[in-house]
Design a protein around this motif. Structure first.
Motif, PDB file in Angstrom:
ATOM      1  N   UNK A  50       1.116  -1.341   0.053  1.00 19.16           N
ATOM      2  CA  UNK A  50       0.043  -0.007  -0.025  1.00 19.16           C
ATOM      3  C   UNK A  50       0.922   1.098   0.128  1.00 19.16           C
ATOM      4  N   UNK A  51       1.148   1.824  -1.172  1.00 26.49           N
ATOM      5  CA  UNK A  51       2.206   2.904  -1.108  1.00 26.49           C
ATOM      6  C   UNK A  51       1.555   4.113  -0.537  1.00 26.49           C
ATOM      7  N   UNK A  52       2.452   4.799   0.070  1.00 22.91           N
ATOM      8  CA  UNK A  52       2.428   6.040   0.528  1.00 22.91           C
ATOM      9  C   UNK A  52       2.589   7.170  -0.129  1.00 22.91           C
ATOM     10  N   UNK A  53       3.373   7.041  -1.208  1.00 22.60           N
ATOM     11  CA  UNK A  53       3.934   8.103  -2.020  1.00 22.60           C
ATOM     12  C   UNK A  53       4.395   7.440  -3.308  1.00 22.60           C
ATOM     13  N   UNK A  54       4.163   8.177  -4.573  1.00 22.61           N
ATOM     14  CA  UNK A  54       4.438   7.934  -5.773  1.00 22.61           C
ATOM     15  C   UNK A  54       5.172   9.009  -6.269  1.00 22.61           C
ATOM     16  N   UNK A  55       6.532   8.730  -6.849  1.00 26.84           N
ATOM     17  CA  UNK A  55       7.476   9.755  -7.426  1.00 26.84           C
ATOM     18  C   UNK A  55       7.525   9.166  -8.847  1.00 26.84           C
ATOM     19  N   UNK A  56       6.941  10.193  -9.805  1.00 22.76           N
ATOM     20  CA  UNK A  56       6.743   9.920 -11.107  1.00 22.76           C
ATOM     21  C   UNK A  56       7.665  11.035 -12.003  1.00 22.76           C
ATOM     22  N   UNK A  57       8.266  10.638 -12.906  1.00 26.55           N
ATOM     23  CA  UNK A  57       8.865  11.279 -13.876  1.00 26.55           C
ATOM     24  C   UNK A  57       7.796  12.278 -14.511  1.00 26.55           C
ATOM     25  N   UNK A  58       8.093  13.388 -15.018  1.00 29.38           N
ATOM     26  CA  UNK A  58       7.256  14.129 -16.054  1.00 29.38           C
ATOM     27  C   UNK A  58       7.050  13.839 -17.445  1.00 29.38           C
ATOM     28  N   UNK A  59       7.716  12.934 -17.765  1.00 30.79           N
ATOM     29  CA  UNK A  59       7.674  12.577 -19.115  1.00 30.79           C
ATOM     30  C   UNK A  59       6.194  11.841 -19.614  1.00 30.79           C
ATOM     31  N   UNK A  60       5.639  12.146 -20.659  1.00 33.64           N
ATOM     32  CA  UNK A  60       4.234  11.642 -20.953  1.00 33.64           C
ATOM     33  C   UNK A  60       4.260  10.158 -20.706  1.00 33.64           C
ATOM     34  N   UNK A  61       5.150   9.418 -21.287  1.00 27.23           N
ATOM     35  CA  UNK A  61       5.150   7.856 -21.111  1.00 27.23           C
ATOM     36  C   UNK A  61       5.122   7.462 -19.654  1.00 27.23           C
ATOM     37  N   UNK A  62       5.970   8.092 -18.749  1.00 27.54           N
ATOM     38  CA  UNK A  62       5.777   7.440 -17.436  1.00 27.54           C
ATOM     39  C   UNK A  62       4.336   8.131 -16.870  1.00 27.54           C
ATOM     40  N   UNK A  63       3.841   9.231 -17.254  1.00 23.65           N
ATOM     41  CA  UNK A  63       2.528   9.860 -16.419  1.00 23.65           C
ATOM     42  C   UNK A  63       1.524   8.920 -16.869  1.00 23.65           C
ATOM     43  N   UNK A  64       1.547   8.695 -18.285  1.00 22.76           N
ATOM     44  CA  UNK A  64       0.262   7.484 -19.029  1.00 22.76           C
ATOM     45  C   UNK A  64       0.722   5.995 -18.227  1.00 22.76           C
ATOM     46  N   UNK A  65       1.897   5.658 -17.891  1.00 19.13           N
ATOM     47  CA  UNK A  65       1.965   4.347 -17.345  1.00 19.13           C
ATOM     48  C   UNK A  65       1.418   4.374 -15.840  1.00 19.13           C
ATOM     49  N   UNK A  66       2.027   5.351 -15.175  1.00 17.89           N
ATOM     50  CA  UNK A  66       1.393   5.404 -13.829  1.00 17.89           C
ATOM     51  C   UNK A  66      -0.150   5.588 -13.734  1.00 17.89           C
ATOM     52  N   UNK A  67      -0.898   6.294 -14.628  1.00 18.70           N
ATOM     53  CA  UNK A  67      -2.268   6.581 -14.392  1.00 18.70           C
ATOM     54  C   UNK A  67      -2.982   5.120 -14.855  1.00 18.70           C
ATOM     55  N   UNK A  68      -2.442   4.474 -15.876  1.00 19.39           N
ATOM     56  CA  UNK A  68      -2.901   2.972 -16.066  1.00 19.39           C
ATOM     57  C   UNK A  68      -2.687   2.230 -14.870  1.00 19.39           C
ATOM     58  N   UNK A  69      -1.516   2.011 -14.471  1.00 17.80           N
ATOM     59  CA  UNK A  69      -1.310   1.069 -13.297  1.00 17.80           C
ATOM     60  C   UNK A  69      -2.057   1.421 -11.958  1.00 17.80           C
ATOM     61  N   UNK A  70      -1.850   2.781 -11.587  1.00 19.42           N
ATOM     62  CA  UNK A  70      -2.576   3.148 -10.507  1.00 19.42           C
ATOM     63  C   UNK A  70      -4.096   2.722 -10.313  1.00 19.42           C
ATOM     64  N   UNK A  71      -4.863   2.697 -11.503  1.00 18.93           N
ATOM     65  CA  UNK A  71      -6.114   2.603 -11.753  1.00 18.93           C
ATOM     66  C   UNK A  71      -6.491   0.920 -11.224  1.00 18.93           C
ATOM     67  N   UNK A  72      -5.363   0.250 -11.001  1.00 18.86           N
ATOM     68  CA  UNK A  72      -5.703  -1.348 -10.753  1.00 18.86           C
ATOM     69  C   UNK A  72      -5.243  -1.378  -9.454  1.00 18.86           C
ATOM     70  N   UNK A  73      -4.831  -0.293  -8.561  1.00 17.07           N
ATOM     71  CA  UNK A  73      -4.452  -0.538  -7.155  1.00 17.07           C
ATOM     72  C   UNK A  73      -5.648  -0.261  -6.256  1.00 17.07           C
ATOM     73  N   UNK A  74      -5.790  -0.990  -4.928  1.00 21.26           N
ATOM     74  CA  UNK A  74      -6.918  -0.670  -4.065  1.00 21.26           C
ATOM     75  C   UNK A  74      -6.796   0.707  -3.768  1.00 21.26           C
ATOM     76  N   UNK A  75      -5.597   1.138  -3.463  1.00 21.87           N
ATOM     77  CA  UNK A  75      -5.425   2.554  -2.963  1.00 21.87           C
ATOM     78  C   UNK A  75      -4.719   3.371  -3.506  1.00 21.87           C
ATOM     79  N   UNK A  76      -5.036   4.706  -4.202  1.00 20.61           N
ATOM     80  CA  UNK A  76      -4.145   5.632  -4.813  1.00 20.61           C
ATOM     81  C   UNK A  76      -3.363   6.292  -3.676  1.00 20.61           C
ATOM     82  N   UNK A  77      -1.943   6.380  -3.880  1.00 23.15           N
ATOM     83  CA  UNK A  77      -1.151   7.221  -3.165  1.00 23.15           C
ATOM     84  C   UNK A  77      -1.187   8.323  -3.757  1.00 23.15           C
ATOM     85  N   UNK A  78      -0.492   9.331  -2.592  1.00 23.68           N
ATOM     86  CA  UNK A  78      -0.189  10.610  -3.324  1.00 23.68           C
ATOM     87  C   UNK A  78       0.893  10.646  -4.209  1.00 23.68           C
TER      88      UNK A  78
END
Length: 172
Positions: A50-78
């Motif tokens: 259960x992540x407390x924090x996500x640090x994501x690169x500002x590049x489009x491909x990393x933001x899109x990756x995280x948006x799709x992956x986090x949708x599958x998690x039971x808890x959305x971290x900051x």
């Protein structure tokens, strides 16, 4: 949280990007990347972290990756979008991790190769099971992630300070 409790870092490489006419920073995910990002999110959910924090690169491909992956998690971290992750060396990523607030126990960093693979290699002072051989055999492909644990504060995180406990790639 006590610094005596083990902390976890998931080092997550962005999914497969499209080779469009955009600048490198603006490249979107390819269709396969969108599928793999969601699969990675499902596998992250299976870890039970259960992540407390996500640090994501500002590049489009990393933001899109995280948006799709986090949708599958039971808890959305900051989530913090951090431009210093883009093109960062392993040393620069360790410096960034050293700035993590002490109340964060579990963190996911979404970034790019070669930095993320180098970071996982450098932090892994020890390895459980076959996670290290799987990571090095596959070469940290797009949409893969490594899970490391360590004891102590974020400020004390340094090379060889963690244990590689898991590695996942979309084709495993």
């Amino acid at each position: 949280m006590s610094v005596a409790e083990p902390r976890r870092i998931v080092i997550f490489r962005h999914a497969k990007a499209d080779w469009s006419q955009e600048t490198d920073h603006e490249r979107p995910l390819a269709e396969r990347g969108r599928l793999d990002a969601a699969a990675a999110g499902r596998r992250l959910a299976e870890t039970g972290i259960s992540f407390d924090l996500a640090l994501c690169s500002t590049a489009v491909r990393t933001r899109e990756t995280w948006k799709l992956a986090v949708h599958e998690l039971p808890h959305r971290p900051r989530t913090v979008y951090e431009e210093r992750i883009y093109e960062a060396s392993p040393g620069e990523l360790i410096t960034l991790l050293n700035e993590t607030p002490e109340d964060v126990r579990d963190l996911v960093l979404i970034g790019h190769n070669p930095g993320v693979h180098g970071l996982a290699d450098i932090l892994a002072g020890s390895v459980e099971g076959d996670a290290g051989s799987r990571m090095n055999r596959h070469g940290f492909p797009a949409a893969s992630f490594a899970v490391l644990t360590f004891d102590g504060s974020w400020k004390s995180l340094e090379p060889a300070g963690g244990t590689l406990v898991d590695f996942w790639a979309p084709f495993e």
